[in-house]
Design an enzyme around this catalytic site. Structure first.
Site, PDB file in Angstrom:
ATOM      1  N   ALA A   1      26.939  41.185  27.709  1.00 22.57           N
ATOM      2  CA  ALA A   1      26.451  39.861  28.146  1.00 22.57           C
ATOM      3  C   ALA A   1      26.960  38.780  27.206  1.00 22.57           C
ATOM      4  O   ALA A   1      27.255  39.026  26.046  1.00 22.57           O
ATOM      5  CB  ALA A   1      24.928  39.870  28.162  1.00 22.57           C
TER       6      ALA A   1
ATOM      7  N   VAL B   1      53.269  39.099  32.084  1.00 26.97           N
ATOM      8  CA  VAL B   1      53.515  40.415  32.690  1.00 26.97           C
ATOM      9  C   VAL B   1      55.002  40.772  32.623  1.00 26.97           C
ATOM     10  O   VAL B   1      55.387  41.874  32.229  1.00 26.97           O
ATOM     11  CB  VAL B   1      53.023  40.427  34.159  1.00 26.97           C
ATOM     12  CG1 VAL B   1      53.420  41.716  34.859  1.00 26.97           C
ATOM     13  CG2 VAL B   1      51.514  40.232  34.208  1.00 26.97           C
TER      14      VAL B   1
ATOM     15  N   LYS C   1      44.427  45.396  43.403  1.00 30.96           N
ATOM     16  CA  LYS C   1      44.424  44.477  42.257  1.00 30.96           C
ATOM     17  C   LYS C   1      43.243  43.506  42.338  1.00 30.96           C
ATOM     18  O   LYS C   1      42.487  43.325  41.376  1.00 30.96           O
ATOM     19  CB  LYS C   1      45.757  43.727  42.222  1.00 30.96           C
ATOM     20  CG  LYS C   1      45.845  42.606  41.218  1.00 30.96           C
ATOM     21  CD  LYS C   1      45.882  43.110  39.799  1.00 30.96           C
ATOM     22  CE  LYS C   1      45.693  41.983  38.803  1.00 30.96           C
ATOM     23  NZ  LYS C   1      46.732  41.826  37.857  1.00 30.96           N
TER      24      LYS C   1
ATOM     25  N   LYS D   1      41.182  33.324  38.217  1.00 33.14           N
ATOM     26  CA  LYS D   1      42.177  33.088  39.279  1.00 33.14           C
ATOM     27  C   LYS D   1      41.983  34.072  40.437  1.00 33.14           C
ATOM     28  O   LYS D   1      41.986  33.682  41.612  1.00 33.14           O
ATOM     29  CB  LYS D   1      43.572  33.263  38.662  1.00 33.14           C
ATOM     30  CG  LYS D   1      44.724  33.286  39.625  1.00 33.14           C
ATOM     31  CD  LYS D   1      46.042  33.281  38.865  1.00 33.14           C
ATOM     32  CE  LYS D   1      46.584  34.662  38.581  1.00 33.14           C
ATOM     33  NZ  LYS D   1      47.220  35.337  39.703  1.00 33.14           N
TER      34      LYS D   1
ATOM     35  N   LYS E   1      39.096  35.564  24.579  1.00 32.37           N
ATOM     36  CA  LYS E   1      38.610  36.811  23.976  1.00 32.37           C
ATOM     37  C   LYS E   1      39.375  37.002  22.672  1.00 32.37           C
ATOM     38  O   LYS E   1      40.411  36.352  22.461  1.00 32.37           O
ATOM     39  CB  LYS E   1      38.785  38.003  24.929  1.00 32.37           C
ATOM     40  CG  LYS E   1      40.231  38.374  25.207  1.00 32.37           C
ATOM     41  CD  LYS E   1      40.304  39.651  26.017  1.00 32.37           C
ATOM     42  CE  LYS E   1      41.747  40.111  26.143  1.00 32.37           C
ATOM     43  NZ  LYS E   1      41.885  41.347  26.888  1.00 32.37           N
TER      44      LYS E   1
ATOM     45  N   CYS F   1      43.381  36.005  34.507  1.00 31.29           N
ATOM     46  CA  CYS F   1      43.262  36.826  35.713  1.00 31.29           C
ATOM     47  C   CYS F   1      41.931  36.704  36.439  1.00 31.29           C
ATOM     48  O   CYS F   1      41.903  36.379  37.628  1.00 31.29           O
ATOM     49  CB  CYS F   1      43.495  38.292  35.365  1.00 31.29           C
ATOM     50  SG  CYS F   1      45.223  38.682  35.230  1.00 31.29           S
TER      51      CYS F   1
HETATM   52  C1  UDX Z   1      41.865  41.486  32.842  1.00 31.47           C
HETATM   53  C2  UDX Z   1      41.808  42.923  33.373  1.00 31.47           C
HETATM   54  O1  UDX Z   1      41.016  43.711  32.488  1.00 31.47           O
HETATM   55  C3  UDX Z   1      43.202  43.491  33.544  1.00 31.47           C
HETATM   56  O2  UDX Z   1      43.137  44.797  34.101  1.00 31.47           O
HETATM   57  C4  UDX Z   1      43.996  42.566  34.467  1.00 31.47           C
HETATM   58  O3  UDX Z   1      45.308  43.014  34.642  1.00 31.47           O
HETATM   59  C5  UDX Z   1      44.016  41.162  33.888  1.00 31.47           C
HETATM   60  O4  UDX Z   1      42.671  40.695  33.700  1.00 31.47           O
HETATM   61  P1  UDX Z   1      42.210  40.311  30.489  1.00 31.47           P
HETATM   62  O5  UDX Z   1      42.191  39.000  31.216  1.00 31.47           O
HETATM   63  O6  UDX Z   1      43.223  40.521  29.424  1.00 31.47           O
HETATM   64  O7  UDX Z   1      42.389  41.521  31.534  1.00 31.47           O
HETATM   65  O8  UDX Z   1      40.772  40.432  29.820  1.00 31.47           O
HETATM   66  P2  UDX Z   1      39.568  41.484  29.729  1.00 31.47           P
HETATM   67  O9  UDX Z   1      39.640  42.197  28.446  1.00 31.47           O
HETATM   68  O10 UDX Z   1      39.449  42.281  30.940  1.00 31.47           O
HETATM   69  O11 UDX Z   1      38.338  40.443  29.634  1.00 31.47           O
HETATM   70  C6  UDX Z   1      38.197  39.371  30.570  1.00 31.47           C
HETATM   71  C7  UDX Z   1      37.078  38.447  30.200  1.00 31.47           C
HETATM   72  O12 UDX Z   1      35.826  39.067  30.437  1.00 31.47           O
HETATM   73  C8  UDX Z   1      37.039  37.982  28.741  1.00 31.47           C
HETATM   74  O13 UDX Z   1      36.755  36.596  28.728  1.00 31.47           O
HETATM   75  C9  UDX Z   1      35.913  38.763  28.118  1.00 31.47           C
HETATM   76  O14 UDX Z   1      35.287  38.077  27.059  1.00 31.47           O
HETATM   77  C10 UDX Z   1      34.971  38.894  29.310  1.00 31.47           C
HETATM   78  N1  UDX Z   1      34.089  40.065  29.233  1.00 31.47           N
HETATM   79  C11 UDX Z   1      34.615  41.329  29.276  1.00 31.47           C
HETATM   80  C12 UDX Z   1      32.706  39.888  29.133  1.00 31.47           C
HETATM   81  O15 UDX Z   1      32.198  38.759  29.114  1.00 31.47           O
HETATM   82  N2  UDX Z   1      31.901  40.998  29.094  1.00 31.47           N
HETATM   83  C13 UDX Z   1      32.409  42.258  29.135  1.00 31.47           C
HETATM   84  O16 UDX Z   1      31.595  43.199  29.097  1.00 31.47           O
HETATM   85  C14 UDX Z   1      33.796  42.434  29.228  1.00 31.47           C
END
Ligand code: UDX
Length: 434
Positions: free
Chosen positions: A249, A11, A201, A260, A317, A257
């Protein structure tokens, strides 16, 4: 404006580079000297699209400077705190870095400053910090909670184009400072008290995690009743009250994030005498999805013992090299525990040795090498490299029964079945196990 950002983690570094790119004079304090030196030399310690170019620009035009000693932040108009608040094994938020930095700031400040808290801290902490560290200095330091919602892989874009800016403060004047700081960002400003801003948040991340666990439960149920999660999720998401996002799914959420913050919010709830049953279930469902995957693979292969399995994807991801809390880590451990040999490939992420990854695991530098002589493969991350893979060639390298468990429902089931694979997705009709 003259701004200091404390902490060059994910961040902090994005904030520092973007603020410098917007024309502010930014000092970024990183107390890890090795990392600080790396940044001075223009290297970003992790992958984030577009960040290295912003860092180079900031270093070149002198708008961005890095130091390891916090005293360089002494005369800034704004100090942004972006240090880590990692999770303890019991879910408690480790606030030691916050306390250290707050104490250092309160001791060194001698001119008025706006202190912006970017780190994710438990609701109520900001008020405590004010009392504990700033009361003697309250005429000099204005505190504002300003949580971030950056997504990895698109953090720079999210910085400039957020859906809202949340500001929690008791001092109206700080809002003007925020407006000046973010003058090139056109998002609505949501002004509230400090504890509410801190809660936004946690509530946002917990809600998104809830959507993911919910759709994963529906996917599991789809398999049992003979339905298909893909059209189900699509049609459910077309209801604008529900929305189509975060209904994909699969193996569940990982990253820095969601795991945690969901565990943190659960801990905070318990601490305050509230049992957050819904959130507990979200966390449990997410952990269970990884076991569901192992169980499916095991059933498809008869046994995992002595089988060779390719793990496709390590990062939590696509678009990032971050493996924190990724399903890959648990799945590799479980596969090895079941007696499987594991070969893995990820286009970007690597597994450091200290991650406690067991023997019997090979990291490959080519996806086809990882698949060679494997009885099965499990797709953990929906990288384009796997979606667009030459699955026909992969078929000739793998050995029967050539099982593919598509943990992100990103492959074409009909195409893979036609090529001779035994395909299963997560809640997909074609992935139903009898
Ligand atoms: C997330 C929040 O989106 C962001 O706003 C915050 O500040 C930090 O946490 P991030 O951790 O980068 O961001 O990932 P994000 O793209 O949100 O995906 C999180 C996880 O959820 C990934 O492992 C992704 O594979 C999973 N996911 C997401 C799913 O399994 N299904 C979905 O439909 C969407």
């Amino acid at each position: 404006m003259n701004v200091s950002v404390i902490g060059a983690g994910y961040v902090g570094l994005v904030a520092a580079c973007c603020l410098a790119n917007s024309g502010h004079n930014v000092i970024c304090i990183e107390n890890n000297r090795e990392k600080c030196l790396m940044l001075i030399n223009g290297h970003v310690p992790f992958f984030e699209k577009g960040l290295e170019a912003l860092l180079a620009r900031g270093l070149e035009n002198g708008k961005l400077n890095f130091y390891s000693n916090i005293s360089y932040a002494k005369y800034s108009e704004v100090i942004m705190v972006a240090v880590g608040t990692p999770s303890q094994p019991d879910g408690r938020v480790d606030l030691s870095q916050i306390f250290r930095v707050m104490s250092e700031i309160s001791e060194m400040i001698s001119t008025p400053v706006t202190l912006i808290m970017k780190s994710t801290v438990p609701p109520g902490l900001g008020l405590q910090l004010q009392q504990r560290f700033l009361n003697g200095n309250s005429h000099l330091i204005s505190y504002v909670s300003n949580p971030e919602f950056l997504r990895e892989g698109r953090a720079v874009k999210d910085w400039y184009d957020p859906e809202r800016i949340v500001a929690g403060t008791e001092i109206p004047g700080t809002i003007e400072i925020l407006r000046k700081l973010y003058n090139d960002i056109g998002a609505p400003l949501c002004i509230m008290d400090i504890s509410s801003a801190e809660m936004v948040k946690y509530a946002s991340n917990a809600f998104l995690a809830t959507k993911i666990s919910f759709i994963n439960e529906i996917a599991n149920l789809c398999e049992l009743v003979g339905a298909d999660i893909e059209p189900v999720a699509r049609a459910v998401g077309m209801d604008s009250r529900i929305g189509s996002h975060f209904l994909q799914a699969g193996l569940g959420y990982g990253g820095s994030c969601f795991p945690k913050d969901t565990k943190g919010l659960d801990f905070i709830s318990t601490l305050n005498g509230h049992t957050f049953n819904l959130l507990k279930a979200v966390i449990e469902v997410n952990a269970r999805q990884r076991v569901v995957a192992i169980r499916k693979l095991s059933r498809m292969l008869g046994t995992l013992c002595g089988k060779r399995i390719a793990v496709l994807g390590l990062s939590f991801k696509p678009g990032t090299d971050d493996i924190r809390e990724s399903p890959s880590l648990d799945i590799i451990r479980m596969l090895v525990d079941e007696g499987a040999e594991v070969s893995a490939f990820d286009p970007m992420a690597r597994l450091p040795q200290h991650r406690g990854i067991p023997q019997g695991f090979i990291m490959c530098t080519d996806v086809l090498d990882a698949l060679e002589s494997c009885h099965g493969a499990v797709v953990i991350t929906e990288w384009r490299e796997f979606v667009e893979l030459d699955w026909e060639k992969a078929h000739s390298l793998m050995i029967p029964p050539r099982v593919v468990l598509d943990g992100r429902n990103c492959l074409d089931p009909l195409k893979l079945s036609a090529l001779g694979y035994v395909y299963a997705g997560m809640g997909r009709m074609s992935g139903k196990l009898c």
